[in-house]
Design an enzyme around this catalytic site. Structure first.
Site, PDB file in Angstrom:
ATOM      1  CD  GLU A 176      34.728  28.839  47.571  1.00 24.19           C
ATOM      2  OE1 GLU A 176      34.365  28.099  48.510  1.00 24.19           O
ATOM      3  OE2 GLU A 176      34.849  28.435  46.409  1.00 24.19           O
ATOM      4  CE  LYS A 191      37.683  26.695  47.629  1.00 22.33           C
ATOM      5  NZ  LYS A 191      37.464  25.302  48.016  1.00 22.33           N
TER       6      LYS A 191
HETATM    7  C1  5MM Z   1      33.618  20.766  46.093  1.00 22.63           C
HETATM    8  O1  5MM Z   1      32.645  21.691  45.632  1.00 22.63           O
HETATM    9  C2  5MM Z   1      32.201  22.641  46.598  1.00 22.63           C
HETATM   10  C3  5MM Z   1      30.776  22.492  46.910  1.00 22.63           C
HETATM   11  O2  5MM Z   1      29.925  22.943  45.942  1.00 22.63           O
HETATM   12  P1  5MM Z   1      28.301  22.797  46.134  1.00 22.63           P
HETATM   13  O3  5MM Z   1      27.949  23.446  47.432  1.00 22.63           O
HETATM   14  O4  5MM Z   1      27.781  23.508  44.936  1.00 22.63           O
HETATM   15  O5  5MM Z   1      27.981  21.353  46.136  1.00 22.63           O
HETATM   16  C4  5MM Z   1      32.652  24.058  46.148  1.00 22.63           C
HETATM   17  O6  5MM Z   1      32.220  25.070  47.006  1.00 22.63           O
HETATM   18  C5  5MM Z   1      34.129  24.042  46.142  1.00 22.63           C
HETATM   19  O7  5MM Z   1      34.617  23.871  47.466  1.00 22.63           O
HETATM   20  C6  5MM Z   1      34.774  25.285  45.563  1.00 22.63           C
HETATM   21  O8  5MM Z   1      34.015  25.901  44.581  1.00 22.63           O
HETATM   22  C7  5MM Z   1      36.102  24.858  44.952  1.00 22.63           C
HETATM   23  O9  5MM Z   1      35.885  23.772  44.094  1.00 22.63           O
HETATM   24  P2  5MM Z   1      36.502  23.817  42.624  1.00 22.63           P
HETATM   25  O10 5MM Z   1      35.935  22.566  41.959  1.00 22.63           O
HETATM   26  O11 5MM Z   1      36.036  25.100  42.006  1.00 22.63           O
HETATM   27  O12 5MM Z   1      38.011  23.754  42.848  1.00 22.63           O
END
Ligand code: 5MM
Length: 341
Positions: free
Chosen positions: A179, A221
């Site tokens: 990602e 991702k």
């Molecule tokens: C669910 O959020 C994930 C974890 O974030 P932190 O490590 O900051 O707590 C994040 O990595 C997430 O998997 C991705 O960014 C995709 O989430 P979104 O909300 O952007 O779809």
């Protein structure tokens, strides 16, 4: 289920299915719970995630896998069943976030580097025993033209770390989700997002190849190609789709089985409409689906608000968003379907 990396990756992007990103670290889940007035205790985090994993229709029909946080992969439901078993019983694959977060990159103000490679081989072996068959590592690339962010060095360093993580995952029999998130928080336009994401993806695949990572056993991702939120511009789904696909054709090898987007702060419906537009202009060489956190969970979180009497409403909200995104992954979503609910 087959343990071959290629088969696991294919199952993660099966037709009409996508990934639930429920891997919020403790700080992030606290922020989400603050919004709905729920205290972030271990039991509340467990109850909330358990209600999602026990949502039969969403989990069996629309969700291929769930990204968990270290705490969650070890947690048991209120009745003592491991949460991992509930996910598996629904036919979904448990996954695990293994990065240790994005930290300031020394010497490059405004840039970050994602940490977590130390001890990763041992942690992956343990996560495999706990049931994880895929993992996730998120690199964060911000855009701030005035400050010279991102630097080329930050992109290179993050892609190098992603490749080392991916190789360790495959050695452990775990499919790496790679990602590299180009944030949509800035004031940049869509073409700047295109350029920065292009440099990032080209570097990412150069590093993955250099590290001998088997692309057939990986999932990408990425962000969509979209203007930054502070730009005040909202791109039409057709423009997002056209530019996103053009970029991937220039950068993502067709050996990659699937691309599962992050939602990145798009509204629920925007994330669905954009994914749908992307699939509507297919066929494409890769499967294109969702790996949403906020765009799948904002609605159930609001409906739940920490109250046991709201569990059914929260599950209905989760099922609705999962179904809408499943349709979008097939290019069969229509805005009318949202109004009906
Ligand atoms: C669910 O959020 C994930 C974890 O974030 P932190 O490590 O900051 O707590 C994040 O990595 C997430 O998997 C991705 O960014 C995709 O989430 P979104 O909300 O952007 O779809």
């Amino acid at each position: 289920m087959s343990e071959r990396l290629e088969d696991i990756a294919a199952a993660m992007v099966a037709d009409g299915k996508g990934i639930l990103a429920a891997d919020e670290s403790s700080g992030t889940i606290k922020k989400r719970f603050d919004v709905i007035g729920v205290e972030s205790t271990e039991n509340n985090r467990r109850d909330y995630r358990e209600l999602m994993f026990r949502t039969q229709e969403a989990m069996t029909k629309y969700i291929s896998g769930v990204i968990l946080y270290d705490e969650t992969i070890r947690q048991k439901a209120a009745d003592g069943t491991p949460l991992v078993d509930i996910i598996r019983a629904a036919g979904a694959i448990p996954g695990i976030k293994v990065d240790a977060g994005a930290k300031p990159l020394a010497g490059f103000p405004g840039d970050t580097i994602t940490e977590g490679l130390d001890g990763l081989r041992e942690r992956l072996a343990e996560y495999h025993k706990l049931g994880a068959r895929f993992a996730k590592w998120r690199a964060v690339i911000d855009i701030n033209d005035e400050e010279g962010v991102p630097s080329g060095y930050a992109i290179d360093a993050n892609c190098h770390a992603l490749a080392r993580y991916a190789a360790l995952c495959q050695e452990a029999g775990i499919v790496p989700i790679v990602e590299p998130e180009v944030l949509m928080d800035g004031a940049h336009d869509i073409d700047t997002c295109y350029e920065v994401t292009k440099v990032t993806l080209l570097q990412l695949y150069a590093e993955l190849n250099a590290a001998d990572v088997v692309l057939e056993g990986t999932i990408l991702k990425p962000n969509m190609v979209i203007a930054g939120k502070k730009s005040g511009t909202k791109n039409a789904p057709e423009e997002v789709a056209e530019k996103t696909i053009r970029l991937f054709r220039e950068t993502v090898p067709s050996a990659v089985p699937g691309i599962a987007f992050l939602s990145g702060g798009q509204s629920d419906e925007e994330a669905t409409a954009n994914l749908n537009a992307i699939n509507a202009i297919g066929p494409h060489p890769w499967k294109l689906t969702f790996s949403y956190g906020r765009a799948l969970q904002a609605a159930p979180q609001k409906a739940w608000a920490g109250k046991v009497e709201n569990v059914a409403a929260a599950q209905a909200a989760f099922t609705h968003r999962a179904r809408m995104n499943s349709l979008a992954a097939l290019g069969k979503w229509e805005a009318e379907l949202e109004k009906a609910v």
